[in-house]
Write an enzyme that holds these catalytic residues in place. Sequence first.
Site, PDB file in Angstrom:
ATOM      1  N   GLU A 147       0.824  -1.204   0.000  1.00 31.98           N
ATOM      2  CA  GLU A 147       0.000   0.000   0.000  1.00 31.98           C
ATOM      3  C   GLU A 147       0.862   1.260   0.000  1.00 31.98           C
ATOM      4  O   GLU A 147       0.538   2.250  -0.658  1.00 31.98           O
ATOM      5  CB  GLU A 147      -0.940   0.000   1.209  1.00 31.98           C
ATOM      6  CG  GLU A 147      -1.952  -1.138   1.234  1.00 31.98           C
ATOM      7  CD  GLU A 147      -3.050  -0.996   0.198  1.00 31.98           C
ATOM      8  OE1 GLU A 147      -3.059   0.014  -0.540  1.00 31.98           O
ATOM      9  OE2 GLU A 147      -3.909  -1.894   0.111  1.00 31.98           O
ATOM     10  N   ASP A 294      -4.490  -9.664  -8.583  1.00 30.90           N
ATOM     11  CA  ASP A 294      -4.884  -8.771  -9.677  1.00 30.90           C
ATOM     12  C   ASP A 294      -3.762  -7.917 -10.260  1.00 30.90           C
ATOM     13  O   ASP A 294      -3.422  -8.015 -11.432  1.00 30.90           O
ATOM     14  CB  ASP A 294      -6.047  -7.876  -9.242  1.00 30.90           C
ATOM     15  CG  ASP A 294      -5.836  -7.245  -7.871  1.00 30.90           C
ATOM     16  OD1 ASP A 294      -4.746  -7.418  -7.287  1.00 30.90           O
ATOM     17  OD2 ASP A 294      -6.751  -6.573  -7.381  1.00 30.90           O
ATOM     18  N   GLU A 388     -18.682  -6.115  -2.303  1.00 31.71           N
ATOM     19  CA  GLU A 388     -17.300  -6.550  -2.168  1.00 31.71           C
ATOM     20  C   GLU A 388     -17.107  -7.976  -2.686  1.00 31.71           C
ATOM     21  O   GLU A 388     -16.041  -8.324  -3.175  1.00 31.71           O
ATOM     22  CB  GLU A 388     -16.868  -6.436  -0.703  1.00 31.71           C
ATOM     23  CG  GLU A 388     -15.392  -6.462  -0.477  1.00 31.71           C
ATOM     24  CD  GLU A 388     -14.668  -5.190  -0.914  1.00 31.71           C
ATOM     25  OE1 GLU A 388     -13.617  -4.898  -0.357  1.00 31.71           O
ATOM     26  OE2 GLU A 388     -15.151  -4.495  -1.833  1.00 31.71           O
ATOM     27  N   GLU A 406     -12.473   0.482  -9.460  1.00 35.03           N
ATOM     28  CA  GLU A 406     -12.064  -0.391 -10.565  1.00 35.03           C
ATOM     29  C   GLU A 406     -13.080  -0.443 -11.703  1.00 35.03           C
ATOM     30  O   GLU A 406     -12.706  -0.489 -12.883  1.00 35.03           O
ATOM     31  CB  GLU A 406     -11.785  -1.808 -10.050  1.00 35.03           C
ATOM     32  CG  GLU A 406     -10.496  -1.969  -9.296  1.00 35.03           C
ATOM     33  CD  GLU A 406     -10.566  -1.415  -7.876  1.00 35.03           C
ATOM     34  OE1 GLU A 406      -9.501  -1.220  -7.265  1.00 35.03           O
ATOM     35  OE2 GLU A 406     -11.683  -1.184  -7.381  1.00 35.03           O
ATOM     36  N   THR A 492      -1.361   1.146 -10.803  1.00 33.66           N
ATOM     37  CA  THR A 492      -2.561   0.496 -10.272  1.00 33.66           C
ATOM     38  C   THR A 492      -3.361   1.440  -9.390  1.00 33.66           C
ATOM     39  O   THR A 492      -4.541   1.219  -9.150  1.00 33.66           O
ATOM     40  CB  THR A 492      -2.186  -0.773  -9.487  1.00 33.66           C
ATOM     41  OG1 THR A 492      -3.342  -1.570  -9.286  1.00 33.66           O
ATOM     42  CG2 THR A 492      -1.560  -0.435  -8.146  1.00 33.66           C
TER      43      THR A 492
END
Length: 934
Positions: A147, A294, A388, A406, A492
């Site tokens: 993160e 991902d 989710e 996304e 991302t």
Amino acid sequence: MSKAGGGRGCGSLVPQRAPWSLVAATAALCLVSATSVGTAGAAPMSREEKQKLGNQVLEMFDHAYGNYMEHAYPADELMPLTCRGRVRGQEPSRGDVDDALGKFSLTLIDSLDTLVVLNKTKEFEDAVRKVLRDVNLDNDVVVSVFETNIRVLGGLLGGHSLAIMLKEKGEYMQWYNDELLQMAKQLGYKLLPAFNTTSGLPYPRINLKFGIRKPEARTGTETDTCTACAGTLILEFAALSRFTGATIFEEYARKALDFLWEKRQRSSNLVGVTINIHTGDWVRKDSGVGAGIDSYYEYLLKAYVLLGDDSFLERFNTHYDAIMRYISQPPLLLDVHIHKPMLNARTWMDALLAFFPGLQVLKGDIRPAIETHEMLYQVIKKHNFLPEAFTTDFRVHWAQHPLRPEFAESTYFLYKATGDPYYLEVGKTLIENLNKYARVPCGFAAMKDVRTGSHEDRMDSFFLAEMFKYLYLLFADKEDIIFDIEDYIFTTEAHLLPLWLSTTNQSVSRKNTTSEYTELDDSNFDWTCPNTQILFPNDPLYAQSIREPLKNVVDKSCPRGIIRVEESFRSGAKPPLRARDFMATNPEHLEILKKMGVSLIHLKDGRVQLVQHAIQAASSIDAEDGLRFMQEMIELSSQQQKEQQLPPRAVQIVSHPFFGRVVLTAGPAQFGLDLSKHKETRGFVASSRPYNGCSELTNPEAVMGKIALIQRGQCMFAEKARNIQNAGAIGGIVIDDNEGSSSDTAPLFQMAGDGKDTDDIKIPMLFLFSKEGSIILDAIREYEEVEVLLSDKAKDRDPEMENEEQPSSENDSQNQSVDPVVSGSQEVELVDQESSEERSLNSPPEESLSPTDTDGAASVSPSEQNSDPVENHEPPSLDGECTDLDNQVQEQSETEDEPTPNVSWGKKVQPIDSILADWNEDIEAFEMMEKDEL
């Protein structure tokens, strides 16, 4: 975790090994071609309405950003319900979610380049000054390496990229002297200690002040990390190296990616969710394109675009081929097991996979992108937001929605690729839902439950970094943006990195280590820019024609797949396709299979695999025809296997104290010495080193003149055979790595070649399941010297040697209960532990069908006896519950695959116990998945 796919404007992609100068050219072509498409499926949106929606996005951003600055700054995040900042340690812990917070004004840093994209240059300049003045990166706090990299390091680099762009324009940021870059470099060095592992994979957490392992660090004891956590570093770290000239950052990120690539499951080419950072063992062996994996896939493709290293593209293409073969079940994307990719690992999908259509646009594969995006949009229209997690029949699995961006990202890239104004209407819906359901007086609040509309006191930084950026770009024309967005690639976290970095400070070696074991058809990867003049040559309604059959799929009790438009086909004179008439080379037959929900996959070794997904059939009648076709194929396959399969072989232990009394049933190989035509091979056994036999043996003296023992897995059977043959072994026995497997409950494996010429392999090779192989291994531990005989069938014992050691008669010996003969199962198992949603068959073209093994093996029938397919099966109705058809298929599979137990060490082994032992690993993994949170 926040993962956002995406990239340059319309997702352009240059060919493999193309001159890098083509990148900018294809980027320019993309936007030009996108505007050439007319009203593909929706009325065009006027310039005025687009500007109105764009201005609405600006107002929403001001509401969120303004409230953060007023009520939360310098805290990391805004708590929009209580109108205050979230400070680490001052609020109740939220577990791993709090690992993104480092007391470094996270939301401000994450929002820097969004301010420029939204043409708020004055606010950007003020924000940069605040970051330089107030942000401290030396805090005693444990943060997520992943993160912190994508949000903070990426935010600083994105801010630096646009700061130097504005400075060059001459109006703003004239005072700027790379201060954000210096902060990024400082943070990069703080993250480097996380890579202090033997594998090169980083620890998942690090203390910003004390690093790793020190008592004060309170971290460094972790053993596992997610694949995305270790594989989502290359863009930021390489950009930092290219900006500063310090190559160490790119080198560490490349090493982590190289290790993940080496550890992929070699047969399926998939990676698991969680890996041990010290050993490289997969901890969670389920694989998908959502949470935990991902952005690993995303960064492989984007690393190629940004850095120009074609090995990254080859790796991505290899993975993408596996994804489309096993995980993609259009319009669904379902997790599978890396070792058993035909087995679904769960029956629900997570929201993070919504980035994948955007990545497919960047790759140039538009059709499946449209299908999956439309499915997700239907879920949103049903629940207002994307839950989710949601089930395959679109019920809520986990009801939260933390304002993830996304789906908006994929919407933007699909619009750029197709020019279809339909996606503008989708974006308009997203804006309306955010304002109607998530907007609160102090910002936007995450949804605690999409079903009830309840809120959570949470507004993550990625909401400002990504959501408003993609929504604004969706409605903006080129003149609305003060710089050329096509000159940048999105990370991302949607941070912007300039493409000119590809030619800057290229000091890192770009040795291509991928091609030597990448075997796939590259014809699917020769796209350049997905030019819409090619995508929609004669049919401007192309995108609509793909979406239309999915429009009402969510409203039904379960996803039935595409409804056939031409129902008249069934009323015509054409009879259903029969298995005996099927030809894999007939285009008409392939089209009929598609309508019946049957997919055809060409395997590396030349065989053909058939997989039925009833939910993908064009209609309920077609689904029934598909089930009947698969039943006929099973029966046909059973008949052909009787005639064409190699018989089982025998491994007989002939040394003291066994003297031939222990005979183990072994599977044959399609290569090497044929024991049915040549004299048997006799010799002492020795374990190879490495045990998997996938590289040159380090103990050739130990296996010279002996029969080498090798563990299954990691590489092809033929590769193992060549390695032990080169070391001087006279034969090889491959032992299954699936603990507890046994020929009592599973069909034997016929070891297939690697698709290449195997005439160079001259030694015999046999396969033993784990249970049989452990007998030899236990004998070695107890007696050291163990001699075996490899043959087509067991030979008579040596009574002379036996009598020297044991005076008892041969007849007495035969009657002792400890004299086992471990034989093969008497059942043909055509379907290898299939899930309730699919049935698979593998077939050599116009030959027998047999299931594929992870090492390129095929199922073998050792006997004449076969279970008959279910006769006169009444096709189930598709108008009832979602599981009717699948249950019928599963019940049939259970009937056909019921094994016949064999004699084993003086007691009868219960088949169910062996099956559970074989699959215990999978069961534990699935249970873990159900408990895990995203």
